[in-house]
Design a protein around this motif. Structure first.
Motif: not given
Length: 451
Positions: A176-184, A186-191, A195-200, A243-247
């Motif tokens: 979950a920690a690795a997944f959180f960094l990746y999703a965050y 995508i959400w923060y860097s690319y806006g 990707a926000a639900p997956a980060t949550l 994050i895989t099927g919605q982004v």
């Protein structure tokens, strides 16, 4: 980031504080099954730890709904509600199984129904980014079948690895920690708001595992049981599906110049997440090996045994704590290695670092297989198992004592040991040891010890 950390801390606090009362409730309710032949704990331990984890999940979603920035996730997406619905159903099935040991097919059907409930509420895979091709849209039936398959595989992969104290919770927390960094990223860097639900989901999952781990580390005071292992497996799969099927990779094309380039940039993590997840590659490998091993022997794929990866680590001589730490190491290496490669796939240093750490991991795996010769002057600085024993220190066993010990061992059915041989590495027999949980769709009957 602060609101995600606040959600994580509240989820962990609620889970931690509720685990103690849940343990007492499990003892009163009789959710303490008999110790089985494949188990490794020494005394009956209560289950139902998934109750505390589920209420931690509810607390995390409730707090996030009242935070300013995270409230938009609930306003713009139905995915949190879909997750809560599927989690409630799979948690209820797990609680009933921990108490009454329901049939394997019923559990499998419940897992499919929970996945179907999430699909009906919009948490499904809509398209797949494929390198060299681009964005491939899926039909409704294709997306539904792929989503259900991913949920079922992930749930059982997590449940299969739930065999040692703190193993499943720790490995899922690392994932979950690795997944959180990746999703965050995508959400923060690319806006990309999708990707926000997956980060949550990843932040809440980390809180659930961190809150439960203090009660579950060796020696464990309570086990999560199927109610916990199936729950965290479903939450992890929900984040991967989101994050895989919605982004949409088209959004990333604004920064890379083309859709194909965007897909190529994200494929180091996107594609492995579907098979089923890079970050739980170790449990998934254990799942595949278990199915192949049991089928090869003519057994049911759902029949439990002592052939899992953590059991083999114990058999070759690793202690309980060292086996857990080795599994942590490999999970972190695979998860964070894929994360680093997705950030900069052209860096040779990342590849060399992963190879170097893999070599260290192999040395740790084979450590009990050899006993290096330590000089006399260095023996005081190494563990006792590496020290040379002087002849005067070896226990003297007479012929009559050895013969009497041999006859007593044969009469009692116990394995015969040579004089001076330690009993610490002996395999655990039925009635003397136990694991965190059965397989998610397996039975709980006793099994003869596998030599």
């Amino acid at each position: 980031m602060r609101e995600y950390l606040l959600t994580l801390c509240i989820t962990a606090a609620v889970t931690y504080l509720l685990t103690g009362p849940v343990r007492k409730f499990a003892i009163v309710a009789g959710a303490m099954p008999e110790i089985r032949a494949r188990d490794v704990h020494r005394e009956p331990t209560p289950r139902l730890g998934g109750i505390a984890m589920f209420f931690g999940l509810c607390a995390g979603l409730l707090v996030a709904d009242h935070l300013t920035n995270l409230n938009e996730v609930f306003a713009k997406s139905n995915e949190p509600r879909a997750l809560l619905s599927g989690a409630a159903l799979i948690w209820l099935i797990g609680v009933l199984d921990d108490k009454f040991e329901i049939d394997a097919l019923i559990k499998l059907g419940g897992q499919m129904i929970a996945a179907g409930v999430m699909v009906m509420q919009g948490l499904t895979i809509l398209w797949l980014p494929i390198p060299g091709v681009g964005n491939v849209a899926l039909t409704q039936w294709q997306g539904t079948l792929l989503t259900v398959a991913l949920v079922v595989i992930t749930i059982n992969a997590v449940n299969f690895v739930d065999g040692l104290d703190g193993l499943a919770a720790g490995m899922v927390c690392i994932a979950a920690a690795a997944f959180f960094l990746y999703a965050y990223r995508i959400w923060y860097s690319y806006g990309i708001e999708s990707a926000a639900p997956a980060t949550l989901f990843a932040a809440i999952l980390m809180g659930m595992c961190l809150g439960f781990l203090p009660h579950n580390m060796h020696p464990a005071r309570i086990f999560m049981g199927d109610s916990g292992s199936m729950l965290i497996g479903l939450v992890l799969s929900a984040g991967a599906i989101s994050i895989t099927g919605q982004v949409d990779p088209d959004a990333l094309a604004l920064f890379t110049g083309s859709e194909k380039a965007a897909v190529h940039q994200t494929v180091p993590v996107y594609i492995p997440l579907l098979l089923p997840l890079t970050i739980i590659a170790v449990p998934a490998a254990d799942l595949v090996l278990a199915i192949v091993r049991r089928t090869w022997r003519g057994q049911s794929p759902f029949a439990a045994d002592r052939g899992h990866l953590h059991h083999r680590l114990l058999e070759i001589g690793h202690s309980h704590s060292r086996a857990v730490l080795i599994m942590y190491f490999w999970s972190a290496l695979i998860g964070f290695g894929a994360l680093a490669y997705s950030v900069n796939s052209a860096s040779m240093w990342i590849v060399l670092g992963v190879v170097f750490l893999s070599a260290i991991g192999l040395v740790l795996l084979l450590l009990p297989r050899f006993t290096p010769r330590v000089p006399v002057w260095a023996q005081r600085f190494v563990p006792p198992r590496y020290r040379r024993r002087r002849r005067s220190e070896e226990p003297a066993v007479s012929g009559q004592e050895a013969e009497a010990s041999h006859e007593a061992s044969q009469g009692s059915g116990d394995p015969v040991r040579e004089p001076g041989e330690s009993a610490e590495r002996d395999p655990v027999v039925a009635g003397a040891a136990g694991v965190n949980g059965a397989t998610a769709i397996g039975s709980r009957s006793r099994f003869a010890h596998r030599r």
